[in-house]
Design a protein around this motif. Sequence first.
Motif, mmCIF file in Angstrom:
data_model
loop_
_atom_site.group_PDB
_atom_site.id
_atom_site.type_symbol
_atom_site.label_atom_id
_atom_site.label_comp_id
_atom_site.label_asym_id
_atom_site.label_seq_id
_atom_site.Cartn_x
_atom_site.Cartn_y
_atom_site.Cartn_z
ATOM 1 N N GLU A 26 0.825 -1.198 0.000
ATOM 2 C CA GLU A 26 0.000 0.000 0.000
ATOM 3 C C GLU A 26 0.864 1.255 0.000
ATOM 4 O O GLU A 26 1.992 1.223 0.444
ATOM 5 C CB GLU A 26 -0.895 0.021 1.251
ATOM 6 N N PRO A 27 0.314 2.361 -0.501
ATOM 7 C CA PRO A 27 1.068 3.618 -0.427
ATOM 8 C C PRO A 27 1.399 3.970 1.021
ATOM 9 O O PRO A 27 0.654 3.645 1.929
ATOM 10 C CB PRO A 27 0.105 4.650 -1.017
ATOM 11 N N TYR A 52 4.962 4.565 -3.272
ATOM 12 C CA TYR A 52 4.279 3.382 -3.778
ATOM 13 C C TYR A 52 5.282 2.246 -3.914
ATOM 14 O O TYR A 52 6.433 2.474 -4.288
ATOM 15 C CB TYR A 52 3.669 3.677 -5.156
ATOM 16 N N ARG A 81 10.345 1.376 -2.617
ATOM 17 C CA ARG A 81 9.159 2.234 -2.655
ATOM 18 C C ARG A 81 9.591 3.526 -3.334
ATOM 19 O O ARG A 81 10.725 3.952 -3.163
ATOM 20 C CB ARG A 81 8.639 2.511 -1.250
ATOM 21 N N ARG A 118 2.936 -0.329 -7.972
ATOM 22 C CA ARG A 118 1.570 -0.629 -7.520
ATOM 23 C C ARG A 118 0.896 0.666 -7.045
ATOM 24 O O ARG A 118 1.048 1.080 -5.899
ATOM 25 C CB ARG A 118 1.577 -1.657 -6.406
ATOM 26 N N THR A 119 0.148 1.285 -7.959
ATOM 27 C CA THR A 119 -0.549 2.526 -7.623
ATOM 28 C C THR A 119 -2.015 2.276 -7.301
ATOM 29 O O THR A 119 -2.676 3.148 -6.756
ATOM 30 C CB THR A 119 -0.481 3.527 -8.788
#
Length: 130
Positions: A26-27, A52, A81, A118-119
């Motif tokens: 997750e962000p 992200y 990230r 992964r946005t």
Amino acid sequence: MAIEEIAETTGTATIATADAAASATEPTVVTAATDATDATATAGSTAAAVTYPIAPGYQVNVRSGPGTTYKVVKVLPYNSRVPIRCQRHGQKVSGPYGTSDIWDSIAPGQYVSDTYVRTGSDGFVAAPCG
């Protein structure tokens, strides 16, 4: 969603993670600088930066522009990230998160294909690059 908070105490940083497993997918909102260089650049800033995760199991090339013909300026290690400053259309690429022509600017002159980030979206999650 896991949130990492970084607080400066007498020159050192303390990290508290609500859920380490979730933070990998997750962000994350980072509220302060993570090292002395960042501290100088962000002194007095209260804006939060969202990062992200890169697709698990991938080392991702960071390029000087939005396409695979641009020079590789560095390689992101596994479990990285990234912040997304802005996004732009470029070369269409296939990756673990589909096929897209969206490229994420993670720093000035540094782009990664959105198909490796992964946005949670197939579209833009940041402002278009100017």
